[in-house]
Scaffold this motif. Structure first.
Motif, mmCIF file in Angstrom:
data_model
loop_
_atom_site.group_PDB
_atom_site.id
_atom_site.type_symbol
_atom_site.label_atom_id
_atom_site.label_comp_id
_atom_site.label_asym_id
_atom_site.label_seq_id
_atom_site.Cartn_x
_atom_site.Cartn_y
_atom_site.Cartn_z
ATOM 1 N N UNK A 94 34.723 63.771 25.669
ATOM 2 C CA UNK A 94 33.365 63.346 26.032
ATOM 3 C C UNK A 94 32.527 64.576 26.379
ATOM 4 N N UNK A 95 31.496 64.823 25.560
ATOM 5 C CA UNK A 95 30.646 66.010 25.750
ATOM 6 C C UNK A 95 29.877 65.940 27.067
ATOM 7 N N UNK A 96 29.518 64.740 27.503
ATOM 8 C CA UNK A 96 28.716 64.595 28.717
ATOM 9 C C UNK A 96 29.501 65.012 29.959
ATOM 10 N N UNK A 97 30.806 64.762 29.975
ATOM 11 C CA UNK A 97 31.605 65.096 31.163
ATOM 12 C C UNK A 97 32.478 66.331 30.956
ATOM 13 N N UNK A 98 32.242 67.050 29.845
ATOM 14 C CA UNK A 98 33.076 68.214 29.532
ATOM 15 C C UNK A 98 32.971 69.290 30.618
ATOM 16 N N UNK A 99 31.784 69.570 31.109
ATOM 17 C CA UNK A 99 31.591 70.606 32.130
ATOM 18 C C UNK A 99 32.256 70.191 33.449
ATOM 19 N N UNK A 100 32.146 68.918 33.781
ATOM 20 C CA UNK A 100 32.783 68.424 35.009
ATOM 21 C C UNK A 100 34.296 68.526 34.889
ATOM 22 N N UNK A 101 34.825 68.173 33.744
ATOM 23 C CA UNK A 101 36.269 68.250 33.529
ATOM 24 C C UNK A 101 36.759 69.699 33.616
ATOM 25 N N UNK A 102 36.007 70.619 33.012
ATOM 26 C CA UNK A 102 36.401 72.022 33.088
ATOM 27 C C UNK A 102 36.406 72.511 34.541
ATOM 28 N N UNK A 103 35.413 72.079 35.304
ATOM 29 C CA UNK A 103 35.355 72.440 36.725
ATOM 30 C C UNK A 103 36.546 71.878 37.487
ATOM 31 N N UNK A 104 36.899 70.625 37.198
ATOM 32 C CA UNK A 104 38.076 70.010 37.834
ATOM 33 C C UNK A 104 39.354 70.757 37.465
ATOM 34 N N UNK A 105 39.476 71.112 36.171
ATOM 35 C CA UNK A 105 40.668 71.832 35.722
ATOM 36 C C UNK A 105 40.791 73.187 36.413
ATOM 37 N N UNK A 106 39.692 73.919 36.511
ATOM 38 C CA UNK A 106 39.716 75.227 37.165
ATOM 39 C C UNK A 106 40.033 75.103 38.655
ATOM 40 N N UNK A 107 39.424 74.125 39.306
ATOM 41 C CA UNK A 107 39.690 73.905 40.731
ATOM 42 C C UNK A 107 41.150 73.517 40.936
ATOM 43 N N UNK A 108 41.650 72.647 40.085
ATOM 44 C CA UNK A 108 43.053 72.212 40.168
ATOM 45 C C UNK A 108 43.993 73.405 39.983
ATOM 46 N N UNK A 109 43.723 74.228 38.980
ATOM 47 C CA UNK A 109 44.559 75.401 38.725
ATOM 48 C C UNK A 109 44.499 76.378 39.900
ATOM 49 N N UNK A 110 43.312 76.606 40.430
ATOM 50 C CA UNK A 110 43.142 77.522 41.563
ATOM 51 C C UNK A 110 43.919 77.030 42.783
ATOM 52 N N UNK A 111 43.837 75.736 43.042
ATOM 53 C CA UNK A 111 44.555 75.166 44.189
ATOM 54 C C UNK A 111 46.071 75.264 43.997
ATOM 55 N N UNK A 112 46.563 74.938 42.791
ATOM 56 C CA UNK A 112 48.006 75.042 42.524
ATOM 57 C C UNK A 112 48.496 76.483 42.626
ATOM 58 N N UNK A 113 47.697 77.443 42.132
ATOM 59 C CA UNK A 113 48.070 78.858 42.237
ATOM 60 C C UNK A 113 48.133 79.296 43.701
ATOM 61 N N UNK A 114 47.188 78.832 44.490
ATOM 62 C CA UNK A 114 47.176 79.168 45.919
ATOM 63 C C UNK A 114 48.403 78.584 46.612
ATOM 64 N N UNK A 115 48.719 77.341 46.310
ATOM 65 C CA UNK A 115 49.897 76.715 46.918
ATOM 66 C C UNK A 115 51.174 77.445 46.501
ATOM 67 N N UNK A 116 51.227 77.859 45.250
ATOM 68 C CA UNK A 116 52.413 78.563 44.750
ATOM 69 C C UNK A 116 52.590 79.911 45.457
ATOM 70 N N UNK A 117 51.478 80.603 45.733
ATOM 71 C CA UNK A 117 51.556 81.876 46.460
ATOM 72 C C UNK A 117 52.155 81.684 47.849
ATOM 73 N N UNK A 118 52.018 80.498 48.394
ATOM 74 C CA UNK A 118 52.559 80.188 49.725
ATOM 75 C C UNK A 118 53.864 79.396 49.628
ATOM 76 N N UNK A 119 54.600 79.601 48.521
ATOM 77 C CA UNK A 119 55.931 79.046 48.271
ATOM 78 C C UNK A 119 55.954 77.519 48.253
ATOM 79 N N UNK A 120 54.891 76.907 47.772
ATOM 80 C CA UNK A 120 54.856 75.456 47.596
ATOM 81 C C UNK A 120 55.033 75.188 46.109
ATOM 82 N N UNK A 121 56.188 74.613 45.736
ATOM 83 C CA UNK A 121 56.510 74.370 44.326
ATOM 84 C C UNK A 121 56.297 72.906 43.976
#
Length: 188
Positions: A94-121
């Protein structure tokens, strides 16, 4: 000669007294040696106890550092779950929600990377064998493609903090399809 006689008498009288005095000294020496051995044993026990207390304190401090973020991490898992649900609900085409989805994906990845740095698997056992130590079975479902006892679906991913279970993965476990003939192991 009388002096010699007196000297012999004195020596004869002094011998039993000296012998008794020597026995008393031997008894006192024995008593002091036993007290010394007891004191040395007590010192060794006290040193060992001190070493044990020090070791337990070091372990407690290590655990406190390792698991200090446990409650905070558990609270953040709700945020991760919400981001994942949001990603599931948005259409990647969906082109209309593509930017929102990309933002969600980046936020999700950033949060998972942060948790992983603190030994949360993350525990995402899709297709793996069911492990009751890390998974919580919510239901069973027949499956012709997966071995019985394998994870078919993951309702909610689990997490480990420094190797210790923080939250089990909630899963659906496969069972043999009703029309499948029993395996050789089941017949035996």
């Amino acid at each position: 000669m009388a002096d010699e006689q007196n000297l012999e008498n004195q020596n004869a009288e002094a011998a039993p007294a000296a012998e008794a005095n020597g026995e008393a000294l031997d008894a006192r020496i024995q008593e002091l040696e036993e007290q010394l051995a007891g004191a040395q044993d007590q010192v060794l026990r006290t040193a060992a106890e001190l070493q044990n207390v020090r070791r337990r304190a070091e372990q407690d401090v290590e655990k406190a550092h390792k698991f200090a973020l446990e409650k905070f991490s558990a609270d953040l898992l709700a945020v991760v779950d919400s981001l994942e649900r949001g990603l599931e609900m948005t259409n990647p085409n969906d082109e209309a929600s593509k930017a929102v989805r990309e933002g969600l994906e980046l936020t999700h990845k950033l949060l998972l990377d942060t948790l992983k740095r603190h030994q949360l698997e993350q525990v995402d056992p899709h297709g793996e064998p069911f492990d009751p130590e890390h998974h919580q079975a919510m239901a069973m479902e027949e499956s012709a493609t997966l071995e019985p006892g394998s994870v078919v679906k993951v309702f909610q991913k689990g997490y480990l903090l420094n190797g210790r279970l923080l939250r089990p993965a909630m899963v659906v476990v496969s069972k043999a399809a009703a029309n499948t003939p029993p395996s050789i192991n089941e017949q035996a």
